[in-house]
Design a protein around this motif. Structure first.
Motif, mmCIF file in Angstrom:
data_model
loop_
_atom_site.group_PDB
_atom_site.id
_atom_site.type_symbol
_atom_site.label_atom_id
_atom_site.label_comp_id
_atom_site.label_asym_id
_atom_site.label_seq_id
_atom_site.Cartn_x
_atom_site.Cartn_y
_atom_site.Cartn_z
ATOM 1 N N GLN A 69 33.790 39.413 42.203
ATOM 2 C CA GLN A 69 33.467 40.305 43.149
ATOM 3 C C GLN A 69 32.446 39.850 44.250
ATOM 4 O O GLN A 69 31.639 39.227 44.165
ATOM 5 C CB GLN A 69 32.410 41.428 42.101
ATOM 6 C CG GLN A 69 32.234 42.633 42.862
ATOM 7 C CD GLN A 69 31.293 43.650 42.004
ATOM 8 O OE1 GLN A 69 30.835 43.090 40.926
ATOM 9 N NE2 GLN A 69 30.937 44.940 42.607
ATOM 10 N N ALA A 70 32.964 40.337 45.445
ATOM 11 C CA ALA A 70 32.219 39.787 46.715
ATOM 12 C C ALA A 70 32.229 38.293 46.683
ATOM 13 O O ALA A 70 31.011 37.910 46.761
ATOM 14 C CB ALA A 70 30.972 40.742 46.680
ATOM 15 N N PRO A 121 32.094 29.342 41.900
ATOM 16 C CA PRO A 121 31.311 30.268 42.470
ATOM 17 C C PRO A 121 31.878 31.440 43.012
ATOM 18 O O PRO A 121 31.363 32.434 43.208
ATOM 19 C CB PRO A 121 30.529 29.582 43.499
ATOM 20 C CG PRO A 121 30.566 27.939 43.268
ATOM 21 C CD PRO A 121 31.784 27.860 42.454
ATOM 22 N N CYS A 159 30.956 30.402 37.227
ATOM 23 C CA CYS A 159 29.709 29.724 37.107
ATOM 24 C C CYS A 159 28.866 30.215 36.143
ATOM 25 O O CYS A 159 28.232 29.540 35.338
ATOM 26 C CB CYS A 159 28.912 29.661 38.317
ATOM 27 S SG CYS A 159 29.755 28.810 39.798
ATOM 28 N N LEU A 160 28.896 31.693 35.752
ATOM 29 C CA LEU A 160 28.066 32.141 34.617
ATOM 30 C C LEU A 160 28.804 31.549 33.415
ATOM 31 O O LEU A 160 27.912 31.135 32.585
ATOM 32 C CB LEU A 160 28.382 33.628 34.644
ATOM 33 C CG LEU A 160 27.341 34.485 33.480
ATOM 34 C CD1 LEU A 160 26.142 34.074 33.692
ATOM 35 C CD2 LEU A 160 27.762 35.627 33.288
ATOM 36 N N TYR A 184 35.937 47.574 30.463
ATOM 37 C CA TYR A 184 35.009 46.885 31.154
ATOM 38 C C TYR A 184 35.610 45.393 31.168
ATOM 39 O O TYR A 184 36.198 44.623 30.336
ATOM 40 C CB TYR A 184 33.401 46.480 30.498
ATOM 41 C CG TYR A 184 32.949 45.549 31.107
ATOM 42 C CD1 TYR A 184 32.224 45.877 32.464
ATOM 43 C CD2 TYR A 184 32.722 44.084 30.665
ATOM 44 C CE1 TYR A 184 31.416 44.855 33.002
ATOM 45 C CE2 TYR A 184 32.057 43.636 31.208
ATOM 46 C CZ TYR A 184 31.346 43.789 32.413
ATOM 47 O OH TYR A 184 30.524 42.517 33.245
ATOM 48 N N GLN A 227 31.487 34.604 48.074
ATOM 49 C CA GLN A 227 31.172 34.237 49.315
ATOM 50 C C GLN A 227 31.630 32.958 49.754
ATOM 51 O O GLN A 227 31.358 31.989 49.883
ATOM 52 C CB GLN A 227 29.522 33.922 49.091
ATOM 53 C CG GLN A 227 28.658 34.958 48.650
ATOM 54 C CD GLN A 227 28.732 36.035 49.531
ATOM 55 O OE1 GLN A 227 28.534 35.972 51.060
ATOM 56 N NE2 GLN A 227 28.834 37.357 49.039
ATOM 57 N N LYS A 254 32.194 38.686 37.423
ATOM 58 C CA LYS A 254 31.267 37.736 37.547
ATOM 59 C C LYS A 254 31.941 36.368 37.862
ATOM 60 O O LYS A 254 32.821 36.198 37.422
ATOM 61 C CB LYS A 254 30.219 37.801 36.486
ATOM 62 C CG LYS A 254 29.297 39.140 36.540
ATOM 63 C CD LYS A 254 28.465 39.091 35.083
ATOM 64 C CE LYS A 254 27.948 40.256 34.856
ATOM 65 N NZ LYS A 254 27.424 40.322 33.564
ATOM 66 N N PRO A 255 31.156 35.321 38.602
ATOM 67 C CA PRO A 255 31.772 34.091 38.700
ATOM 68 C C PRO A 255 32.140 33.350 37.672
ATOM 69 O O PRO A 255 30.990 33.647 36.678
ATOM 70 C CB PRO A 255 30.883 33.580 39.751
ATOM 71 C CG PRO A 255 29.604 34.190 39.572
ATOM 72 C CD PRO A 255 29.746 35.606 39.150
#
Ligand code: SF4
Ligand code: SF4
Ligand code: SF4
Ligand code: SF4
Lengths: 377, 252
Positions: free
Chosen positions: B212-213, B187, B165-166, B158, B215, B162-163
């Motif tokens: 992931q994806a 972000p 920012c987390l 795994y 913006q 995630k960004p």
């Protein structure tokens, strides 16, 4: 809009804040007659030192020009009395950002247990107390989250009054007056604190420092009432939540959502900062020996694209606008039916933590309600 | 001869700064009880070219001999792990190739008739099948060890996308994008570093590569509202090899 929150202050009725003048004998005798007393600010330092002797003491401290954070402190001078909202809400004390929930090896799986650690969480404002109340409902519901419950049990939560800024809208959400989630509540009367004792645990704790308190006088009661009346008047955003439910249902396809969705970074800042966001991810971390490992849980966010991704690479909230709409609905309407409350407590954290400025709940809801005035921020 | 041989690993470098090789070397003592290092030219002088269970490959493919080497490694490895931003995304040299022609760069640096053969710098998966992509600049040792532990059990590891920012919020940092108007790319950047830069009050410049994806269009809008010029925004967003298709929706 409700203007007097005094009537629902912790003990529901005015009678409850009445005290017997002159009962300064033993702490026990104060308790028999009253759950309220006065702590002169000149004695706060002793109060602090007493509480500090009970365990770790956490309070809001300043961490940047604009931000505060609950941190462990060593002396009372570190407390940021002007802190309204901390970056992370106090949920982090009971449901930490990251924790190991179990360890395993070839033969057994062992659930971890949080350490025995008494802690005092000082300076929690009404919105956050309401947030803790909601977290209690969620985490303590059967079968109950043992980590959360244990940490909650070994913490003393001390509430503190506040004056709202332009981002606060707890009053509109019905959470501006503490009703649960705390042990003690302090109202700042200028040169003293009006102290309300809520739990038996707090009563026991305070038995060791009752000499610091004095009984509440008629004047003090007047000042107390005045404070809360003034505070009620200090909310300025005019947010009317009465038709939230129908607004969110009716405006599900409002073009405003697309406008916001285009600006959303999917950065997830809005959820860790929310006092009632509870979603987490679980990850198993194997040790190199191939025999053992541990399972960790870490806060997650519904704003991440992977959150709703399931087997077959299907995603039931694939775009930022899907996720943003979901979040708004979850905060403002989602809990209406199962629980009868909203999970937004109006703390304003999402508004100030969104780099894109689209988590301005008050502004967004007003626009959905058909009020297109420019925001006053 | 061992009766139950330990899994074999290879650690190889293409065009990169050897950052990943260093991280792996620094943590080799933790691996050594469980693996045999068949090949690690950066760290040992005796290397063999036989089959391995896991090959960790750093660097981007920037020269023909990188490509030959990569194909050889692919052929001998059960698990091919791209380590570091260069191998996963192409890193700064990939970002540069997205902006300028490789022939122009070659001429500017080495003159008109140089012997150097340069390819457009690309990540490993532009040429071969990559099983696991562990980005970083350099990689994070905790992630590296847990990825290795999973692969030793033949489990797909795994790796969070995630960004940043987390991690930044979990560390409870004040947001430098909001409070200091710094051009923080947290972000749209994949987590893994523990939000190193914002934790020190600096902007994330995206060294882990895209989340992931990501913006990208919203990120560009917000930076431009803060007064950053379109060119600077694009340079920042593309420095660490973010591929073109992530910018399709953008009209900046
Ligand atoms: S949704 Fe926003 S304003 Fe409401 S409780 Fe959460 S962070 Fe606070
Ligand atoms: S609403 Fe704001 S804080 Fe939340 S994910 Fe979108 S940009 Fe980030
Ligand atoms: S400082 Fe950067 S990484 Fe941290 S929350 Fe703000 S934008 Fe995200
Ligand atoms: S914060 Fe950004 S630039 Fe800094 S180490 Fe992490 S990914 Fe790289």
């Amino acid at each position: 809009m409700r203007t007097f929150c005094l009537l629902v202050l912790p003990n529901d009725t005015l009678e409850d804040i009445f005290v017997c003048n002159g009962c300064v004998g033993s702490y026990g005798s104060i308790l028999k007659m009253s759950r309220n007393f006065l702590l002169p600010k000149s004695r706060f330092c002793e109060f602090f030192n007493y509480l500090k002797g009970l365990g770790k003491f956490f309070a809001p401290v300043r961490v940047s020009e604009q931000s505060f954070s609950f941190k462990e402190i060593e002396n009372e001078g570190e407390i940021a009395w002007d802190a309204l909202r901390t970056i992370l809400p106090p949920k982090k004390f009971f449901y930490p950002q990251r924790e190991t929930v179990l360890k395993y090896d070839r033969n057994e799986v062992e659930a971890t247990v949080p350490e025995d650690n008494f802690q005092v969480i000082f300076g929690v404002h009404p919105c956050d107390l309401a947030g803790l109340g909601i977290m209690d409902t969620i985490f303590e519901a059967a079968p109950g989250d043992t980590h959360y419950t244990k940490r909650r049990e070994q913490s003393l939560v001390i509430g503190l009054s506040c004056m709202p800024d332009k981002y606060c809208f707890c009053q509109s959400m019905g959470t501006s007056c503490p009703t649960k989630g705390y042990d003690l509540f302090l109202t700042d009367l200028g040169d003293a604190f009006f102290v309300q004792v809520e739990t038996a645990r707090a009563e026991q704790m305070l038995a060791g420092c009752n000499g610091l308190f004095s009984p509440v006088s008629e004047n003090d009661k007047d000042s107390y009432k005045e404070f809360w009346i003034e505070r009620d008047k200090a909310f300025t955003n005019g947010f009317e939540p009465d038709n939230l439910r129908s607004t969110l249902d009716m405006e599900w396809d409002n073009p405003l959502w697309d406008e916001l969705g285009k600006r959303c970074l999917s950065c997830g800042n809005c959820t860790p900062v929310c006092p009632t966001c509870y979603c987490f991810d679980l990850v198993d971390i194997a040790n190199l020996n191939g025999q053992s490992g541990e399972r960790q849980r870490e806060w997650d966010s519904c704003q991440f694209v992977g959150f709703a991704q399931v087997a077959g690479d299907y995603n039931f909230r694939p775009t930022p606008v899907d996720r943003l709409k979901f979040w708004y609905r979850h905060k403002l309407h989602g809990f209406d039916d199962p629980y009868g409350f909203k999970t937004c407590v109006g703390c304003g954290r999402c508004t100030v933590s969104c780099p894109s400025g689209i988590d301005d709940i008050v502004d967004v809801v007003k626009r959905l309600q058909g009020n297109n005035e420019q925001p006053n921020k | 001869m061992e009766t139950n041989p330990r899994p074999c690993i290879a650690v190889e470098g293409l065009t990169g700064c050897a950052g990943e090789l260093l991280v792996i070397l620094e943590n080799l003592d933790k691996l050594l009880p469980f693996v045999r290092v068949a090949s690690f030219p950066f760290a040992q002088s005796q290397n063999d070219d036989g089959p391995v269970d896991i090959a960790f490959v750093e660097g981007s493919v920037s020269q023909p001999h990188d490509l030959e080497k990569l194909k050889r490694i692919r052929a001998k490895a059960r698990w091919l792990v791209a380590v570091g931003n260069c191998a996963v995304w192409g890193c700064v040299q990939g970002g540069a190739c997205a902006k300028c022609k490789v022939t122009d760069m070659l001429e500017a640096v080495y003159g008109q008739h140089s012997e150097i053969q340069a390819l457009e710098s690309r990540p490993l998966d532009a040429y071969v099948n990559v099983d696991v992509k562990l980005s970083g600049c350099p990689i994070d040792k905790t992630q590296f060890l847990s990825v290795t532990a999973s692969l030793l059990k033949d489990h797909l590891p795994y790796i969070t996308h995630k960004p940043v920012c987390l991690e930044c919020k979990l560390n409870e940092n004040p947001c430098v994008l909001i409070e200091k108007n710094l051009p923080c790319l947290g972000p749209v950047t994949a987590a893994g570093c523990g939000a190193l830069c914002p934790s020190l009050g600096a902007a994330c410049y995206g060294c882990w590569g895209p989340s992931q994806a990501p913006q990208m269009d919203a990120m560009a809008t917000i930076l431009s509202e803060k007064g950053y010029e379109a060119l600077e925004i694009m340079n920042r967003l593309k420095t660490f090899g973010a591929p073109e298709h992530l910018f399709e929706r953008m009209n900046v």
